[in-house]
Write an enzyme that holds these catalytic residues in place. Sequence first.
Site, PDB file in Angstrom:
ATOM      1  NE  ARG A  48      -5.454 -14.555  12.841  1.00 16.47           N
ATOM      2  CZ  ARG A  48      -5.898 -15.613  12.200  1.00 16.47           C
ATOM      3  NH1 ARG A  48      -7.168 -15.931  12.283  1.00 16.47           N
ATOM      4  NH2 ARG A  48      -5.089 -16.363  11.481  1.00 16.47           N
ATOM      5  CG  ASP A 103     -10.933  -7.280  14.425  1.00 18.16           C
ATOM      6  OD1 ASP A 103     -12.051  -7.274  14.954  1.00 18.16           O
ATOM      7  OD2 ASP A 103      -9.989  -6.577  14.794  1.00 18.16           O
ATOM      8  N   PRO A 149      -3.786 -16.961   7.545  1.00 18.79           N
ATOM      9  CG  PRO A 149      -2.502 -17.699   5.762  1.00 18.79           C
ATOM     10  CD  PRO A 149      -3.344 -16.541   6.205  1.00 18.79           C
ATOM     11  CB  ILE A 208      -0.559  -6.237   5.555  1.00 13.13           C
ATOM     12  CG1 ILE A 208       0.864  -5.650   5.503  1.00 13.13           C
ATOM     13  CG2 ILE A 208      -0.640  -7.371   6.581  1.00 13.13           C
ATOM     14  CD1 ILE A 208       1.328  -5.035   6.803  1.00 13.13           C
TER      15      ILE A 208
END
Length: 423
Positions: free
Chosen positions: A92, A116, A122, A329
Amino acid sequence: MRKMIIEGGQRLSGEVTIGGAKNSTVALIPAAILADTPVRFDSVPDILDVHNLMVILESMNVHSTFEDGVMVIDPTEIVENPLPSRAIKSLRASYYFMGSLLGKFNRSTVTFPGGDNIGPRPIDQHIKGFKALGASVSENEDTVYITADKRGLHGAHIFLDVVSVGATINVILAAVKARGLTTIENAAREPEIIDLAMFLNSMGAKVRGAGTDVIRVEGVEKLVSTTTHTIIPDRIEAGTYLSLAAAVGNGITVKNIIPEHLESFTSKLVEAGINIKMDEDQVYVPAISSISAIEINTSPFPGFATDLQQPLTASLLRASGMSVVNDTIYPERVKHVTELKKMGAKIRSENGVIYVEHTDHLQGTEVEAGEIRAGACLMIAAFMAEGTTTITRADNIMRGYDSLIKKLTKLGAKVQIIEEPEL
């Protein structure tokens, strides 16, 4: 993909030295292409993410070398080319090329990255920042197109709607060569952001306020590297080994740490009744006879890191009573729960909250590492278990932990990696 085979019932002891921070490294390597000279990093962790980033660099004619923790990146002959989608989709953090390419060329085209799968992450705050700097942004399926006008990027006042490490870093990367002053409010405060700012400033950038919630970036025309940047120690790797020590340690010293980066984590160890000994750059965890149940609530730094809730969850299976883990989170970060149950763990997840009960016996079996930190949790549980545990998709673990097998073996672990044949 690879399998990790662990023989359980082991007590581990000795010393382990923490490598450079993964979460710094995956931002610093994309940041390097902003330089007008070759750059040099020290304490680079030997992890799969680094090698994937090197593939991405090579696709742009940016040559790099990596040996014994030292990486040299030469962006002086960089060309704009499509980035390799397979490497982009494997991690990512490749989305940092959005900001660095935008800062370098005033445009970037990046396939939406993978990494992951731990729930929604977003990039709307990244896009908000790019637009404020004067770029137009469009999306087509899984590709993002970002373009500044002929005048290039300009400074702006940006208030992030949510605290986002990724958006904070990406805006810094885009703004560092933009005209004028950029102010980022509600910025993330993580140590890795300070590390990035120190690297950029060493080359002549003007980034102020990193480590606070207001960061100011005054654009410069050139970035010239004249020194080697040493990457900060990885606080997540350190916390993982401290969790391992709490679970199966017979006296383990974790070296090369910055204690201030771990305060939210080590305070929880103390709360659980673990008598740790903290020194200037290392911490010792003695053999533990018992652990008390605790409650964990993750939050942005300096709070308890989301990346450490899973490794510590395995250790909490030893605790008397019920521990509660609330990941505010990433509430969907529960891939380890089902796998731990396969080993006999008394654990459940309800509405994003994990409940961990004392478990006397874990049994080795085959489990799957769905992502990095879930894999780290299963690895710790495997050492606690009776018999042999096979962790499939072990590449996910190797993405985040420097020289993992070597370090575990030095502690006395019986662990090996086996290559799985491709279908």
